[in-house]
Design a protein around this motif. Structure first.
Motif, PDB file in Angstrom:
ATOM      1  N   ARG A 198      31.296  -7.915  50.390  1.00 26.24           N
ATOM      2  CA  ARG A 198      32.053  -7.462  51.559  1.00 26.24           C
ATOM      3  C   ARG A 198      31.553  -8.146  52.829  1.00 26.24           C
ATOM      4  O   ARG A 198      32.352  -8.574  53.677  1.00 26.24           O
ATOM      5  CB  ARG A 198      31.949  -5.943  51.702  1.00 26.24           C
ATOM      6  N   LEU A 199      30.242  -8.273  52.966  1.00 26.29           N
ATOM      7  CA  LEU A 199      29.698  -8.931  54.147  1.00 26.29           C
ATOM      8  C   LEU A 199      30.049 -10.422  54.149  1.00 26.29           C
ATOM      9  O   LEU A 199      30.339 -10.994  55.207  1.00 26.29           O
ATOM     10  CB  LEU A 199      28.182  -8.736  54.201  1.00 26.29           C
ATOM     11  N   ALA A 200      30.028 -11.041  52.979  1.00 29.04           N
ATOM     12  CA  ALA A 200      30.429 -12.446  52.897  1.00 29.04           C
ATOM     13  C   ALA A 200      31.899 -12.595  53.274  1.00 29.04           C
ATOM     14  O   ALA A 200      32.286 -13.524  53.995  1.00 29.04           O
ATOM     15  CB  ALA A 200      30.174 -12.983  51.486  1.00 29.04           C
ATOM     16  N   ALA A 201      32.727 -11.662  52.801  1.00 26.08           N
ATOM     17  CA  ALA A 201      34.151 -11.691  53.151  1.00 26.08           C
ATOM     18  C   ALA A 201      34.348 -11.461  54.636  1.00 26.08           C
ATOM     19  O   ALA A 201      35.238 -12.061  55.267  1.00 26.08           O
ATOM     20  CB  ALA A 201      34.907 -10.631  52.348  1.00 26.08           C
ATOM     21  N   ALA A 259      40.949  -6.906  51.292  1.00 22.02           N
ATOM     22  CA  ALA A 259      40.397  -7.238  49.973  1.00 22.02           C
ATOM     23  C   ALA A 259      39.457  -6.163  49.449  1.00 22.02           C
ATOM     24  O   ALA A 259      38.702  -6.412  48.495  1.00 22.02           O
ATOM     25  CB  ALA A 259      39.670  -8.568  50.045  1.00 22.02           C
ATOM     26  N   ALA A 260      39.486  -4.971  50.035  1.00 22.70           N
ATOM     27  CA  ALA A 260      38.495  -3.945  49.703  1.00 22.70           C
ATOM     28  C   ALA A 260      38.428  -3.651  48.209  1.00 22.70           C
ATOM     29  O   ALA A 260      37.333  -3.551  47.633  1.00 22.70           O
ATOM     30  CB  ALA A 260      38.799  -2.661  50.479  1.00 22.70           C
ATOM     31  N   GLU A 261      39.572  -3.511  47.571  1.00 22.45           N
ATOM     32  CA  GLU A 261      39.571  -3.193  46.141  1.00 22.45           C
ATOM     33  C   GLU A 261      39.048  -4.363  45.306  1.00 22.45           C
ATOM     34  O   GLU A 261      38.280  -4.171  44.363  1.00 22.45           O
ATOM     35  CB  GLU A 261      40.969  -2.806  45.680  1.00 22.45           C
ATOM     36  N   ALA A 262      39.477  -5.566  45.643  1.00 20.78           N
ATOM     37  CA  ALA A 262      38.990  -6.741  44.919  1.00 20.78           C
ATOM     38  C   ALA A 262      37.482  -6.871  45.066  1.00 20.78           C
ATOM     39  O   ALA A 262      36.762  -7.153  44.098  1.00 20.78           O
ATOM     40  CB  ALA A 262      39.680  -8.005  45.445  1.00 20.78           C
ATOM     41  N   ILE A 263      36.996  -6.647  46.278  1.00 19.36           N
ATOM     42  CA  ILE A 263      35.560  -6.750  46.541  1.00 19.36           C
ATOM     43  C   ILE A 263      34.800  -5.705  45.746  1.00 19.36           C
ATOM     44  O   ILE A 263      33.768  -5.998  45.128  1.00 19.36           O
ATOM     45  CB  ILE A 263      35.290  -6.593  48.050  1.00 19.36           C
ATOM     46  N   ALA A 305      39.590  -6.596  39.515  1.00 14.78           N
ATOM     47  CA  ALA A 305      39.403  -7.469  40.672  1.00 14.78           C
ATOM     48  C   ALA A 305      40.449  -8.570  40.696  1.00 14.78           C
ATOM     49  O   ALA A 305      40.961  -8.934  41.767  1.00 14.78           O
ATOM     50  CB  ALA A 305      38.000  -8.076  40.650  1.00 14.78           C
ATOM     51  N   ARG A 306      40.776  -9.086  39.534  1.00  9.52           N
ATOM     52  CA  ARG A 306      41.758 -10.175  39.459  1.00  9.52           C
ATOM     53  C   ARG A 306      43.164  -9.698  39.750  1.00  9.52           C
ATOM     54  O   ARG A 306      44.020 -10.485  40.163  1.00  9.52           O
ATOM     55  CB  ARG A 306      41.664 -10.837  38.078  1.00  9.52           C
ATOM     56  N   GLU A 307      43.413  -8.425  39.558  1.00 13.14           N
ATOM     57  CA  GLU A 307      44.731  -7.858  39.851  1.00 13.14           C
ATOM     58  C   GLU A 307      44.859  -7.439  41.306  1.00 13.14           C
ATOM     59  O   GLU A 307      45.970  -7.283  41.811  1.00 13.14           O
ATOM     60  CB  GLU A 307      44.986  -6.648  38.943  1.00 13.14           C
ATOM     61  N   ALA A 308      43.736  -7.247  41.973  1.00 12.61           N
ATOM     62  CA  ALA A 308      43.752  -6.727  43.343  1.00 12.61           C
ATOM     63  C   ALA A 308      44.118  -7.817  44.352  1.00 12.61           C
ATOM     64  O   ALA A 308      44.094  -9.012  44.051  1.00 12.61           O
ATOM     65  CB  ALA A 308      42.395  -6.123  43.688  1.00 12.61           C
ATOM     66  N   ARG A 309      44.417  -7.381  45.560  1.00 13.44           N
ATOM     67  CA  ARG A 309      44.860  -8.295  46.616  1.00 13.44           C
ATOM     68  C   ARG A 309      43.669  -8.843  47.402  1.00 13.44           C
ATOM     69  O   ARG A 309      42.736  -8.119  47.714  1.00 13.44           O
ATOM     70  CB  ARG A 309      45.780  -7.532  47.560  1.00 13.44           C
ATOM     71  N   TYR A 310      43.732 -10.123  47.713  1.00 12.97           N
ATOM     72  CA  TYR A 310      42.744 -10.737  48.603  1.00 12.97           C
ATOM     73  C   TYR A 310      43.329 -12.036  49.154  1.00 12.97           C
ATOM     74  O   TYR A 310      44.148 -12.694  48.509  1.00 12.97           O
ATOM     75  CB  TYR A 310      41.418 -11.012  47.885  1.00 12.97           C
ATOM     76  N   ASP A 311      42.906 -12.389  50.353  1.00 11.75           N
ATOM     77  CA  ASP A 311      43.363 -13.618  50.990  1.00 11.75           C
ATOM     78  C   ASP A 311      42.516 -14.796  50.502  1.00 11.75           C
ATOM     79  O   ASP A 311      41.317 -14.650  50.218  1.00 11.75           O
ATOM     80  CB  ASP A 311      43.242 -13.512  52.505  1.00 11.75           C
ATOM     81  N   PHE A 369      35.161 -24.939  40.484  1.00  7.54           N
ATOM     82  CA  PHE A 369      36.156 -25.870  41.020  1.00  7.54           C
ATOM     83  C   PHE A 369      37.555 -25.457  40.580  1.00  7.54           C
ATOM     84  O   PHE A 369      38.500 -25.435  41.378  1.00  7.54           O
ATOM     85  CB  PHE A 369      35.870 -27.301  40.550  1.00  7.54           C
ATOM     86  N   GLY A 370      37.692 -25.127  39.292  1.00  7.78           N
ATOM     87  CA  GLY A 370      38.997 -24.754  38.769  1.00  7.78           C
ATOM     88  C   GLY A 370      39.538 -23.485  39.375  1.00  7.78           C
ATOM     89  O   GLY A 370      40.707 -23.399  39.757  1.00  7.78           O
ATOM     90  N   ARG A 371      38.672 -22.466  39.499  1.00  7.15           N
ATOM     91  CA  ARG A 371      39.118 -21.200  40.064  1.00  7.15           C
ATOM     92  C   ARG A 371      39.434 -21.340  41.545  1.00  7.15           C
ATOM     93  O   ARG A 371      40.386 -20.724  42.044  1.00  7.15           O
ATOM     94  CB  ARG A 371      38.068 -20.108  39.845  1.00  7.15           C
ATOM     95  N   ASN A 372      38.640 -22.133  42.244  1.00  2.00           N
ATOM     96  CA  ASN A 372      38.916 -22.340  43.672  1.00  2.00           C
ATOM     97  C   ASN A 372      40.237 -23.085  43.867  1.00  2.00           C
ATOM     98  O   ASN A 372      41.015 -22.757  44.758  1.00  2.00           O
ATOM     99  CB  ASN A 372      37.780 -23.115  44.317  1.00  2.00           C
ATOM    100  N   LEU A 373      40.483 -24.055  43.014  1.00  2.00           N
ATOM    101  CA  LEU A 373      41.729 -24.818  43.092  1.00  2.00           C
ATOM    102  C   LEU A 373      42.928 -23.925  42.817  1.00  2.00           C
ATOM    103  O   LEU A 373      43.978 -24.048  43.462  1.00  2.00           O
ATOM    104  CB  LEU A 373      41.698 -25.986  42.101  1.00  2.00           C
ATOM    105  N   ALA A 374      42.759 -23.015  41.862  1.00  2.00           N
ATOM    106  CA  ALA A 374      43.853 -22.089  41.501  1.00  2.00           C
ATOM    107  C   ALA A 374      43.965 -20.926  42.485  1.00  2.00           C
ATOM    108  O   ALA A 374      44.898 -20.142  42.413  1.00  2.00           O
ATOM    109  CB  ALA A 374      43.642 -21.548  40.096  1.00  2.00           C
ATOM    110  N   ARG A 375      42.984 -20.823  43.388  1.00  2.00           N
ATOM    111  CA  ARG A 375      42.929 -19.734  44.357  1.00  2.00           C
ATOM    112  C   ARG A 375      42.856 -18.369  43.646  1.00  2.00           C
ATOM    113  O   ARG A 375      43.470 -17.390  44.043  1.00  2.00           O
ATOM    114  CB  ARG A 375      44.128 -19.766  45.308  1.00  2.00           C
ATOM    115  N   LYS A 376      42.092 -18.350  42.554  1.00  2.00           N
ATOM    116  CA  LYS A 376      41.922 -17.132  41.774  1.00  2.00           C
ATOM    117  C   LYS A 376      40.462 -16.970  41.378  1.00  2.00           C
ATOM    118  O   LYS A 376      39.733 -17.937  41.271  1.00  2.00           O
ATOM    119  CB  LYS A 376      42.780 -17.185  40.499  1.00  2.00           C
ATOM    120  N   ILE A 377      40.054 -15.732  41.144  1.00  2.00           N
ATOM    121  CA  ILE A 377      38.732 -15.497  40.621  1.00  2.00           C
ATOM    122  C   ILE A 377      38.747 -15.355  39.104  1.00  2.00           C
ATOM    123  O   ILE A 377      37.723 -15.341  38.468  1.00  2.00           O
ATOM    124  CB  ILE A 377      38.080 -14.245  41.247  1.00  2.00           C
TER     125      ILE A 377
END
Length: 286
Positions: free
Chosen positions: A140-143, A155-159, A228-234, A278-286
Motif C-alpha cells: 500500500r505504501l509503495a502504491a 487498488a485497496a482490494e488488490a493490495i 488480487a488478479r480479479e481486483a481493480r488497480y491502475d 517483464f511479461g507481467r509488466n508488459l501485460a499490465r497484469k500481476i
C-alpha cells in the motif's frame, strides 16, 4: 560545500539501501526496474526500511534485544522530520524520499513485534491478519508513492489480497529458517487438523502431515493471488504489486509431491524471475 556534503551522504545512503535490497529482497529489487526513476528512491527507501525491521527477529539472540531494536527505529522515525537520521542509511534514505506518513511506518514496526513472540499463531485468520499488517501495508505504501492516495485507494482490494498472498508464500519458504530459530509460523488450527507435531517441525523432520499443512497454507495463498488478479488497480501502481506475480512458481515447488521442505531450496533462477516480471509488466497484469 555543506549542501554538497549532505547530497553526497544521501546518495551514499541510497546506494547502500539499494544494495541491501538487491542482496536480501531480490524479488522487490527486480521490480524497481519498472518504477519511474523519479519514484524509485522512495521505493528503495521503503524496501530498505522494511528489511531492517523484518530481519530483527533473525538477528537477535533474545526477544528483549529485538524489542529494543524496534524501539530504536520508532525513535529514529520520530526524528526524521527534524532531519535526525542517526546516520543509518535506510533512515537517511527515508528522510530524503519524504514520501510516507510516519504513522504508517510506525504501524509497520508495531506489526513486527509479532515476530518476537513465542505465542503460536492460533489460526489462518490470525496469520492472514499478520500478513495484511506487514506485506499488504508495504504494498500500500509503495502504491501510495506511485499513484498517490487515490491510486492506492482504488487498488485497496488488490493490495490487500496481493500482500497476503506474497506473505503467506514467503512464510512457507521460511519454514526451515524459522524452525532453525525455534519459531513456528504455521497456524495451530491447520497443524492440529493435519496432525502435525510441532516438535517434528522444529526438529526439521519432513513428513506427509507437514506437507499437507503446507499445501493448506499454499492453497490460501493461491486464493488470495486469484482475488488480487480479479481486483481493480491502475497500471501506474503495478510495480508495487508485481512481486506477487512470482508466487506461482514458488508455490508449485513447495507443493510438489514428496518434497522435503527442509532440504529443497525454494528458489527460481534470476533470469526466470526477470522474464516473468517483464511479461507481467508488459501485460499490465500481476
Amino acid at each position: 560545500m555543506a549542501s554538497e556534503g549532505a547530497n553526497e551522504s544521501a546518495s551514499e545512503s541510497m546506494a547502500a539501501s539499494l544494495e541491501e535490497v538487491r542482496t536480501h529482497d531480490h524479488d522487490r529489487f527486480l521490480t524497481l526496474l519498472f518504477v519511474p526513476s523519479s519514484r524509485r528512491p522512495a521505493l528503495v527507501a521503503l524496501y530498505a526500511f522494511n528489511l531492517e525491521i523484518a530481519r530483527v527477529a533473525e538477528t537477535v539472540t533474545e526477544p528483549m534485544m529485538g524489542h529494543i531494536r524496534l524501539q530504536w527505529w520508532r525513535e529514529t522515525l520520530e526524528g526524521l522530520p527534524k532531519g535526525e537520521t542517526r546516520g543509518h542509511p535506510a533512515a537517511v534514505a527515508l528522510h530524503e524520499a519524504d514520501a510516507f506518513p510516519l504513522a504508517d511506518l510506525q504501524a509497520l514496526i508495531d506489526a513486527r513485534e509479532r515476530d518476537l513472540s513465542d505465542d503460536v499463531v492460533e489460526d489462518r485468520e490470525k496469520l492472514e491478519a499478520y500478513a495484511e499488517a506487514t506485506s499488504s501495508s508495504i504494498m500500500r505504501l509503495a502504491a501510495l508513492a506511485l499513484g498517490g492516495e487515490e491510486g492506492a485507494a482504488r487498488a485497496a482490494e488488490a493490495i490487500r489480497h496481493a500482500g497476503i498472498a506474497y506473505a503467506l508464500t514467503g512464510l512457507l519458504r521460511a519454514v526451515p529458517l524459522h524452525a532453525s530459530q525455534g519459531r513456528l509460523m504455521l497456524p495451530a488450527d491447520i497443524l492440529l487438523a493435519r496432525n502435525v507435531d510441532p516438535h517434528d517441525v522444529l526438529a526439521g523432520k519432513a513428513n506427509d502431515e507437514l506437507r499437507a499443512a503446507i499445501a493448506d497454507v499454499a492453497s490460501s495463498a493461491r486464493e488470495h493471488l486469484a482475488a488480487a488478479r480479479e481486483a481493480r488497480y491502475d497500471a501506474v501502481i503495478l510495480p508495487a504489486l508485481l512481486p506477487v506475480s512470482l508466487c506461482d512458481r514458488y508455490l508449485d515447488i513447495m507443493t510438489a509431491p514428496g518434497i522435503d521442505p527442509f532440504r529443497t531450496p525454494v528458489e527460481v533462477p534470476d533470469f526466470r524471475r526477470q522474464l516473468r516480471l517483464f511479461g507481467r509488466n508488459l501485460a499490465r497484469k500481476i
